[in-house]
Scaffold this active site. Structure first.
Site, short mmCIF file in Angstrom:
data_model
loop_
_atom_site.label_atom_id
_atom_site.label_comp_id
_atom_site.label_asym_id
_atom_site.label_seq_id
_atom_site.Cartn_x
_atom_site.Cartn_y
_atom_site.Cartn_z
CB ALA A 125 -20.05 20.47 -0.38
CB SER A 149 -20.28 15.31 0.93
OG SER A 149 -20.10 14.61 2.26
CB THR A 203 -24.06 24.06 2.36
OG1 THR A 203 -24.57 24.18 3.82
CG2 THR A 203 -22.61 23.89 2.11
CB THR A 207 -19.21 15.45 -7.40
OG1 THR A 207 -19.42 13.79 -7.65
CG2 THR A 207 -20.36 16.15 -7.60
CG ASP A 208 -18.12 11.06 -10.53
OD1 ASP A 208 -18.94 11.17 -9.38
OD2 ASP A 208 -17.49 9.68 -10.58
CD GLU A 209 -22.78 11.31 -6.78
OE1 GLU A 209 -23.75 11.87 -6.67
OE2 GLU A 209 -22.21 10.74 -5.97
CE1 TYR A 244 -22.57 16.46 -3.21
CE2 TYR A 244 -22.48 14.64 -4.44
CZ TYR A 244 -21.96 15.47 -3.82
OH TYR A 244 -20.47 15.74 -3.99
CB SER A 245 -25.50 15.11 -8.44
OG SER A 245 -26.77 14.72 -8.70
CE LYS A 249 -19.87 19.55 -5.23
NZ LYS A 249 -18.85 20.39 -4.25
NE ARG A 302 -21.88 5.60 -7.00
CZ ARG A 302 -23.06 5.23 -7.85
NH1 ARG A 302 -23.03 4.64 -8.81
NH2 ARG A 302 -24.42 5.84 -7.03
P1 NAD Z 1 -17.22 15.93 4.00
O1 NAD Z 1 -18.79 15.87 4.05
O2 NAD Z 1 -16.40 14.66 4.49
O3 NAD Z 1 -16.66 17.17 4.48
C1 NAD Z 1 -17.33 18.41 4.32
C2 NAD Z 1 -16.73 19.53 5.18
O4 NAD Z 1 -17.22 20.70 4.84
C3 NAD Z 1 -16.91 19.12 6.69
O5 NAD Z 1 -15.70 19.66 7.21
C4 NAD Z 1 -18.03 20.28 7.06
O6 NAD Z 1 -17.91 20.60 8.38
C5 NAD Z 1 -17.55 21.36 6.08
N1 NAD Z 1 -19.10 22.11 5.71
C6 NAD Z 1 -20.08 21.82 5.51
N2 NAD Z 1 -20.99 22.73 5.35
C7 NAD Z 1 -20.20 24.13 5.45
C8 NAD Z 1 -20.26 25.46 5.56
N3 NAD Z 1 -21.73 25.83 5.45
N4 NAD Z 1 -19.47 26.30 5.95
C9 NAD Z 1 -18.08 25.75 6.32
N5 NAD Z 1 -17.95 24.53 6.32
C10 NAD Z 1 -18.89 23.50 5.95
O7 NAD Z 1 -17.03 15.84 2.52
P2 NAD Z 1 -15.89 15.30 1.52
O8 NAD Z 1 -16.28 14.02 1.33
O9 NAD Z 1 -14.49 15.62 1.95
O10 NAD Z 1 -16.00 16.19 0.09
C11 NAD Z 1 -15.58 17.42 -0.04
C12 NAD Z 1 -15.75 18.01 -1.07
O11 NAD Z 1 -15.20 17.22 -2.51
C13 NAD Z 1 -17.10 18.26 -1.70
O12 NAD Z 1 -17.22 19.41 -2.14
C14 NAD Z 1 -17.62 17.02 -2.41
O13 NAD Z 1 -18.77 17.54 -3.12
C15 NAD Z 1 -16.53 16.83 -2.96
N6 NAD Z 1 -15.97 15.47 -3.84
C16 NAD Z 1 -16.39 14.49 -2.80
C17 NAD Z 1 -15.99 12.95 -3.23
C18 NAD Z 1 -16.09 11.90 -2.35
O14 NAD Z 1 -16.17 10.75 -2.83
N7 NAD Z 1 -16.23 12.11 -0.96
C19 NAD Z 1 -15.74 12.78 -4.70
C20 NAD Z 1 -15.99 13.88 -5.59
C21 NAD Z 1 -16.05 15.32 -4.97
O1 DAU Z 2 -18.85 9.91 -7.23
C1 DAU Z 2 -18.39 10.91 -6.15
C2 DAU Z 2 -19.19 11.01 -5.02
O2 DAU Z 2 -19.21 9.77 -4.51
C3 DAU Z 2 -19.36 12.20 -4.18
O3 DAU Z 2 -19.59 13.33 -5.08
C4 DAU Z 2 -20.13 11.99 -2.97
O4 DAU Z 2 -19.79 13.04 -2.16
C5 DAU Z 2 -19.85 10.77 -2.36
O5 DAU Z 2 -20.84 10.71 -1.13
C6 DAU Z 2 -19.99 9.60 -3.37
O6 DAU Z 2 -21.49 9.51 -3.55
P1 DAU Z 2 -22.22 7.82 -3.69
O7 DAU Z 2 -23.39 8.10 -3.52
O8 DAU Z 2 -21.58 7.18 -4.80
O9 DAU Z 2 -21.26 7.24 -2.42
P2 DAU Z 2 -21.90 6.35 -1.11
O10 DAU Z 2 -20.59 5.82 -0.44
O11 DAU Z 2 -23.13 6.92 -0.36
O12 DAU Z 2 -22.60 5.14 -2.13
C7 DAU Z 2 -21.56 4.19 -2.89
C8 DAU Z 2 -22.42 3.12 -3.41
O13 DAU Z 2 -22.86 2.19 -2.32
C9 DAU Z 2 -23.68 3.80 -4.18
O14 DAU Z 2 -24.23 3.01 -5.16
C10 DAU Z 2 -24.99 3.57 -3.03
C11 DAU Z 2 -24.17 2.35 -2.09
N1 DAU Z 2 -24.70 2.15 -0.98
C12 DAU Z 2 -24.40 3.20 0.03
C13 DAU Z 2 -24.77 3.14 1.49
C14 DAU Z 2 -24.45 4.24 2.32
C15 DAU Z 2 -25.25 1.11 -0.32
O15 DAU Z 2 -25.55 0.12 -1.05
N2 DAU Z 2 -25.45 0.79 0.92
C16 DAU Z 2 -25.32 1.90 2.05
O16 DAU Z 2 -25.58 1.91 2.97
#
Ligand code: NAD
Ligand code: DAU
Length: 351
Positions: free
Chosen positions: A85, A87, A102, A132-134, A157-158, A161, A221
């Site tokens: 995704a 993300s 995507t 995601t919880d979002e 994004y959300s 998703k 968060r």
């Molecule tokens: P990430 O951005 O680190 O990794 C995403 C991966 O997907 C990358 O390796 C990228 O190359 C690949 N990708 C992107 N577009 C693609 C496409 N069109 N075809 C094939 N591959 C592709 O993401 P993450 O943080 O590891 O999140 C993974 C999954 O978990 C996502 O679906 C995200 O929504 C979900 N998620 C993430 C979090 C979080 O906190 N990071 C929390 C809850 C759910």
């Molecule tokens: O809740 C699950 C989600 O968590 C996933 O689905 C997403 O893929 C993942 O990116 C994450 O989303 P958030 O937006 O919560 O994560 P992020 O790390 O971008 O931001 C966390 C918190 O910090 C949010 O309240 C925004 C804040 N923030 C973030 C950045 C990058 C800042 O204050 N400054 C920053 O520069």
């Protein structure tokens, strides 16, 4: 039992931990990692398992209908764990179309191929969608997201998703495709791309750069260590019930500013700086557009039904995370050159 599991997005942050866990723990499974290797995908994350006989990498886009069909047929795929995704919420604000492409159309492409490949024999097939919880929107001061909380996504994004989750359920209801969905809270740990809060701030503290806190830093968060999420995915993959949703979270809520101060303190100790030095880098900047105030997950269902619980206390998890980034400076350096620098300057108005 033998299985041919297609994992999408396995070169990303969460995906690489899932791939490593399954490759190491299930030598009789074939793990096929399909990843487009966008800016967020990094094969360095998988070095330790890249030569394992039960692991195969395929560079491909999940939106490429022909390629997806070829992969299903070549490897006789019988299960999918779908993580690929776009993300990052901030990127979705500047480029929503890429997220729709995507996250929605890519998911639909995979679902449709799974339906076509498995239609005559749905026995032992599974499409596991990682969400995601979002999708549940933003909470006030109290309450927790439950599996039946109505969807109310608020960022591009959300919204993308949420749409993909709806397609997964529609394929279950309409075509009988066996599916399971998990909705997880914020992950942290090794290998996370440094655009996200925790690795971004670890990197900036190391380099004595400003720490850009959005708004007043009061958003909340619920943080979960990434290996605990990977373990939950393993359990849901094996024991989750067809058509069910499971919420995954850490029961670990932090106000951003409090979390940032903990990171500053731990980093000061590790870098031999005076306690309080890194906090001086905190810089309040313009808030994220439509910034969700609070996320918090109730993960009672997965705990009671499948026996999963988070294993790591936050203090231990954040220590492990910071140690990893300090010991893997090359990993970080390789990533933050080039395109990422361009993104960073634009996002934080540093031109
Ligand atoms: P990430 O951005 O680190 O990794 C995403 C991966 O997907 C990358 O390796 C990228 O190359 C690949 N990708 C992107 N577009 C693609 C496409 N069109 N075809 C094939 N591959 C592709 O993401 P993450 O943080 O590891 O999140 C993974 C999954 O978990 C996502 O679906 C995200 O929504 C979900 N998620 C993430 C979090 C979080 O906190 N990071 C929390 C809850 C759910
Ligand atoms: O809740 C699950 C989600 O968590 C996933 O689905 C997403 O893929 C993942 O990116 C994450 O989303 P958030 O937006 O919560 O994560 P992020 O790390 O971008 O931001 C966390 C918190 O910090 C949010 O309240 C925004 C804040 N923030 C973030 C950045 C990058 C800042 O204050 N400054 C920053 O520069």
């Amino acid at each position: 039992m033998k299985k041919n599991i297609l994992i999408t997005g396995g070169a990303g942050f969460i995906g690489c931990h899932v791939v490593k866990l399954l490759v190491n723990n299930y030598p009789n499974y074939n793990i096929i990692n399909m990843d487009k290797l966008t800016y967020a995908g990094n094969l360095e994350n998988l070095k330790e398992i890249e030569n394992h006989p039960n692991y195969k990498f395929v560079k491909a886009d999940i939106c490429d209908i022909d390629k997806v069909k070829e992969v299903f047929e070549t490897y006789t795929v019988d299960s999918v764990i779908h993580l690929a995704a776009e993300s990052h919420v901030d990127r979705s604000i500047t480029n929503p179309f890429e997220f729709a492409q995507t996250n929605i159309l890519g998911t639909l492409t995979l679902l449709n191929q799974a339906k076509n490949s498995w239609l005559n024999d749905l026995e032992d097939k599974l499409f596991y969608h990682i969400s995601t919880d979002e999708v549940y929107g933003s909470l006030g001061d109290t309450g927790l997201f439950l599996e039946d909380t109505p969807y109310d996504p608020k960022s591009p994004y959300s919204a993308a998703k949420a749409s993909s989750d709806h397609f997964v359920r529609a394929y279950n209801n309409t075509y009988g495709l066996p599916v399971v969905i998990t909705n997880c809270s914020n992950n942290y740990g090794p290998n996370q791309f440094p655009e996200k809060l925790i690795p971004l701030f670890i990197n900036n503290i190391q380099n004595k750069k400003p720490l850009p806190v959005y708004g007043k830093g009061e958003n909340i968060r619920d943080w979960l260590y990434v290996e605990d999420h990977a373990r939950a995915i393993d359990i849901v993959f094996h024991k989750g019930r067809n058509g069910e949703t499971y919420n995954i979270g850490g029961f670990n809520e932090w106000k951003n500013i409090d979390l940032i101060k903990v990171i500053c303190k731990v980093m000061d100790k590790k870098l031999g700086r005076e306690i309080g030095e890194s906090e001086q880098l905190i810089t309040y900047v313009k808030d994220r557009a439509g910034h969700d105030m609070r996320y918090a997950i109730d993960s009672t269902k997965i705990s009671e039904e499948l026996g999963w619980n988070p294993s790591l206390q936050f203090e231990e998890g954040i220590e492990k995370t910071i140690n990893w980034y300090l010991q893997n400076k090359d990993w970080l350096e390789n990533i933050i050159s080039g395109d990422y620098q361009e993104y960073y300057n634009k996002q934080y108005n540093l031109r």
